[in-house]
Design a protein around this motif. Structure first.
Motif, PDB file in Angstrom:
ATOM      1  N   PHE A  52      14.457  10.307 -21.412  1.00 20.02           N
ATOM      2  CA  PHE A  52      15.069   9.502 -22.464  1.00 20.02           C
ATOM      3  C   PHE A  52      15.845   8.331 -21.859  1.00 20.02           C
ATOM      4  O   PHE A  52      15.656   7.187 -22.254  1.00 20.02           O
ATOM      5  CB  PHE A  52      16.000  10.357 -23.322  1.00 20.02           C
ATOM      6  N   GLY A  53      16.757   8.629 -20.941  1.00 18.91           N
ATOM      7  CA  GLY A  53      17.542   7.567 -20.331  1.00 18.91           C
ATOM      8  C   GLY A  53      18.196   8.020 -19.052  1.00 18.91           C
ATOM      9  O   GLY A  53      18.721   9.130 -18.987  1.00 18.91           O
ATOM     10  N   LYS A  91      11.795   5.831 -13.034  1.00 18.47           N
ATOM     11  CA  LYS A  91      11.962   4.374 -13.129  1.00 18.47           C
ATOM     12  C   LYS A  91      10.757   3.751 -13.830  1.00 18.47           C
ATOM     13  O   LYS A  91       9.624   3.933 -13.428  1.00 18.47           O
ATOM     14  CB  LYS A  91      12.126   3.766 -11.739  1.00 18.47           C
ATOM     15  N   GLY A  92      11.013   3.035 -14.916  1.00 22.06           N
ATOM     16  CA  GLY A  92       9.949   2.390 -15.663  1.00 22.06           C
ATOM     17  C   GLY A  92       9.255   3.291 -16.671  1.00 22.06           C
ATOM     18  O   GLY A  92       8.343   2.846 -17.378  1.00 22.06           O
ATOM     19  N   LYS A  93       9.684   4.552 -16.793  1.00 21.80           N
ATOM     20  CA  LYS A  93       9.014   5.501 -17.683  1.00 21.80           C
ATOM     21  C   LYS A  93       9.893   5.990 -18.834  1.00 21.80           C
ATOM     22  O   LYS A  93       9.400   6.689 -19.723  1.00 21.80           O
ATOM     23  CB  LYS A  93       8.542   6.729 -16.892  1.00 21.80           C
ATOM     24  N   GLU A  97      14.456   2.417 -21.064  1.00 23.69           N
ATOM     25  CA  GLU A  97      13.911   1.182 -20.508  1.00 23.69           C
ATOM     26  C   GLU A  97      12.941   0.503 -21.469  1.00 23.69           C
ATOM     27  O   GLU A  97      12.929  -0.733 -21.588  1.00 23.69           O
ATOM     28  CB  GLU A  97      13.220   1.483 -19.177  1.00 23.69           C
ATOM     29  N   ALA A  98      12.139   1.316 -22.161  1.00 22.33           N
ATOM     30  CA  ALA A  98      11.199   0.746 -23.121  1.00 22.33           C
ATOM     31  C   ALA A  98      11.948   0.067 -24.269  1.00 22.33           C
ATOM     32  O   ALA A  98      11.578  -1.030 -24.704  1.00 22.33           O
ATOM     33  CB  ALA A  98      10.284   1.838 -23.666  1.00 22.33           C
ATOM     34  N   PHE A  99      13.017   0.708 -24.748  1.00 28.58           N
ATOM     35  CA  PHE A  99      13.801   0.130 -25.834  1.00 28.58           C
ATOM     36  C   PHE A  99      14.443  -1.182 -25.403  1.00 28.58           C
ATOM     37  O   PHE A  99      14.376  -2.191 -26.121  1.00 28.58           O
ATOM     38  CB  PHE A  99      14.877   1.114 -26.282  1.00 28.58           C
ATOM     39  N   LEU A 100      15.066  -1.192 -24.236  1.00 32.01           N
ATOM     40  CA  LEU A 100      15.751  -2.385 -23.771  1.00 32.01           C
ATOM     41  C   LEU A 100      14.780  -3.531 -23.511  1.00 32.01           C
ATOM     42  O   LEU A 100      15.105  -4.702 -23.752  1.00 32.01           O
ATOM     43  CB  LEU A 100      16.543  -2.067 -22.492  1.00 32.01           C
ATOM     44  N   ALA A 101      13.577  -3.206 -23.038  1.00 28.55           N
ATOM     45  CA  ALA A 101      12.582  -4.238 -22.758  1.00 28.55           C
ATOM     46  C   ALA A 101      12.072  -4.899 -24.039  1.00 28.55           C
ATOM     47  O   ALA A 101      11.635  -6.060 -24.016  1.00 28.55           O
ATOM     48  CB  ALA A 101      11.417  -3.639 -21.976  1.00 28.55           C
ATOM     49  N   ARG A 102      12.118  -4.164 -25.142  1.00 31.31           N
ATOM     50  CA  ARG A 102      11.594  -4.682 -26.404  1.00 31.31           C
ATOM     51  C   ARG A 102      12.672  -5.192 -27.348  1.00 31.31           C
ATOM     52  O   ARG A 102      12.382  -5.574 -28.482  1.00 31.31           O
ATOM     53  CB  ARG A 102      10.790  -3.568 -27.103  1.00 31.31           C
ATOM     54  N   LYS A 122      19.650   7.682 -29.985  1.00 31.91           N
ATOM     55  CA  LYS A 122      18.227   7.812 -30.283  1.00 31.91           C
ATOM     56  C   LYS A 122      17.346   7.387 -29.116  1.00 31.91           C
ATOM     57  O   LYS A 122      16.210   7.842 -29.008  1.00 31.91           O
ATOM     58  CB  LYS A 122      17.864   6.966 -31.514  1.00 31.91           C
ATOM     59  N   TRP A 123      17.844   6.521 -28.256  1.00 31.88           N
ATOM     60  CA  TRP A 123      16.997   6.053 -27.158  1.00 31.88           C
ATOM     61  C   TRP A 123      17.567   6.343 -25.776  1.00 31.88           C
ATOM     62  O   TRP A 123      16.990   5.963 -24.774  1.00 31.88           O
ATOM     63  CB  TRP A 123      16.693   4.554 -27.302  1.00 31.88           C
ATOM     64  N   ARG A 124      18.684   7.054 -25.731  1.00 33.16           N
ATOM     65  CA  ARG A 124      19.252   7.452 -24.446  1.00 33.16           C
ATOM     66  C   ARG A 124      19.357   8.961 -24.293  1.00 33.16           C
ATOM     67  O   ARG A 124      19.533   9.459 -23.184  1.00 33.16           O
ATOM     68  CB  ARG A 124      20.643   6.838 -24.269  1.00 33.16           C
ATOM     69  N   ASN A 125      19.280   9.684 -25.396  1.00 34.69           N
ATOM     70  CA  ASN A 125      19.437  11.136 -25.352  1.00 34.69           C
ATOM     71  C   ASN A 125      18.374  11.811 -26.206  1.00 34.69           C
ATOM     72  O   ASN A 125      17.717  11.166 -27.012  1.00 34.69           O
ATOM     73  CB  ASN A 125      20.824  11.537 -25.868  1.00 34.69           C
ATOM     74  N   GLY A 126      18.243  13.118 -26.019  1.00 29.61           N
ATOM     75  CA  GLY A 126      17.298  13.869 -26.816  1.00 29.61           C
ATOM     76  C   GLY A 126      17.682  13.876 -28.282  1.00 29.61           C
ATOM     77  O   GLY A 126      18.848  14.066 -28.622  1.00 29.61           O
ATOM     78  N   ILE A 127      16.726  13.648 -29.133  1.00 28.28           N
ATOM     79  CA  ILE A 127      16.989  13.633 -30.568  1.00 28.28           C
ATOM     80  C   ILE A 127      17.223  15.057 -31.060  1.00 28.28           C
ATOM     81  O   ILE A 127      16.474  15.972 -30.727  1.00 28.28           O
ATOM     82  CB  ILE A 127      15.810  12.989 -31.314  1.00 28.28           C
ATOM     83  N   GLY A 128      18.256  15.239 -31.870  1.00 24.47           N
ATOM     84  CA  GLY A 128      18.640  16.591 -32.273  1.00 24.47           C
ATOM     85  C   GLY A 128      18.327  16.972 -33.699  1.00 24.47           C
ATOM     86  O   GLY A 128      18.675  18.061 -34.140  1.00 24.47           O
TER      87      GLY A 128
END
Length: 267
Positions: A52-53, A91-93, A97-102, A122-128
């Motif tokens: 996730f992050g 790194k890169g997966k 990173e995908a969220f920040l790149a977009r 939602k984009w750094r941790n596991g969704i609960g």
């Protein structure tokens, strides 16, 4: 764990990582517990979810033990291991990173590390916000029943037909997950039996013996009583108790044992 399955379909990689976790996760039953299961070696642990992050953890991990909010005990050895063996692979997966790149720079100014928009979780941790279907699936069928059902469906499919290959992988993942929960339940049952043999308090000894045998105590929840009417084995019942606890025993993430300190402990 996820590195072991490079090249395989993603759904099988996640299921295998979960299976590996259930086979290797520390098994502890704490004093007075009837519903058991933790995410690591200690009663209070944090889990590392680099898929996730990981960027923010890399930036903050050195201050984890000293920070005022949500401090965590992380040893220098753990930090070094994480940075050398885990973060480079992701790194890169990661989703982070995908969220920040977009995300545009204008959006980042109000939505990243500002506290103004609550999106980080939602984009750094596991969704609960995910709940298993206990009543219609897990309780009446048990993990043994879920596994048997998946194997039956899989037997009707032909791996040589491209359109059915994805379905086969799905059912294979179900079998891996069911096996994992049954294994984890058996490990907890074995731990309960071991503790019962050494327990001197007759009430607690009986509780541990009942747990080890998968039988019911009058103190167990309605959900577990319902499960006992349908479950097909003691290992499945034990697995359910772990799942009901809701402590991320089902995590597919790489787990690093980081002990959270309470304010009382810190002082």
């Amino acid at each position: 764990m996820i590195q072991r399955t490079e090249g395989q379909p993603h759904i099988l990689r996640v299921a295998q990582a979960f299976n590996d976790t259930c086979n290797e996760l520390s098994v502890n039953i704490w004093e007075g517990e009837l519903i058991v299961g933790t995410s690591g070696e200690y009663r209070k642990c944090a889990i590392l979810t680099p898929e996730f992050g990981w960027l923010w953890i890399n930036d903050e991990i050195d201050t984890f033990p000293e920070r005022g909010q949500d401090p965590y005990d992380v040893t220098p050895e753990q930090t070094e291991f994480i940075r050398k063996n885990i973060f480079p692979y992701w790194k890169g997966k990661s989703i982070e990173e995908a969220f920040l790149a977009r995300t545009s720079e204008a959006t980042k100014k109000i939505g990243v590390d500002t506290g103004f928009l609550d999106t980080d979780s939602k984009w750094r941790n596991g969704i609960g916000e995910i709940s298993a279907d206990y009543i219609d699936v897990i309780l009446p069928k048990g993990y043994g029943g879920i596994k048997a059902e998946a194997e039956a469906y899989m037997a009707e499919l032909d791996e040589a037909i491209p359109a059915e290959k994805e379905k086969i992988n799905f059912y294979k993942s179900m079998v891996l997950i069911a096996d994992a929960m049954i294994t984890l339940g058996r490990r907890y049952s074995a731990k309960a039996a071991e503790m019962a043999a050494e327990e001197t308090d007759p009430v607690r000894k009986k509780e541990l013996e009942e747990y080890a045998q998968g039988s019911l105590s009058s103190r167990l929840s309605h959900s577990e009583k319902l499960f006992s009417s349908y479950g097909s084995s003691s290992s499945e019942a034990s697995s359910l108790r772990i799942l009901l606890h809701g402590t991320r025993a089902d995590s597919t993430s790489i787990c690093i044992r980081i002990t959270r300190r309470t304010k009382k402990q810190a002082s």
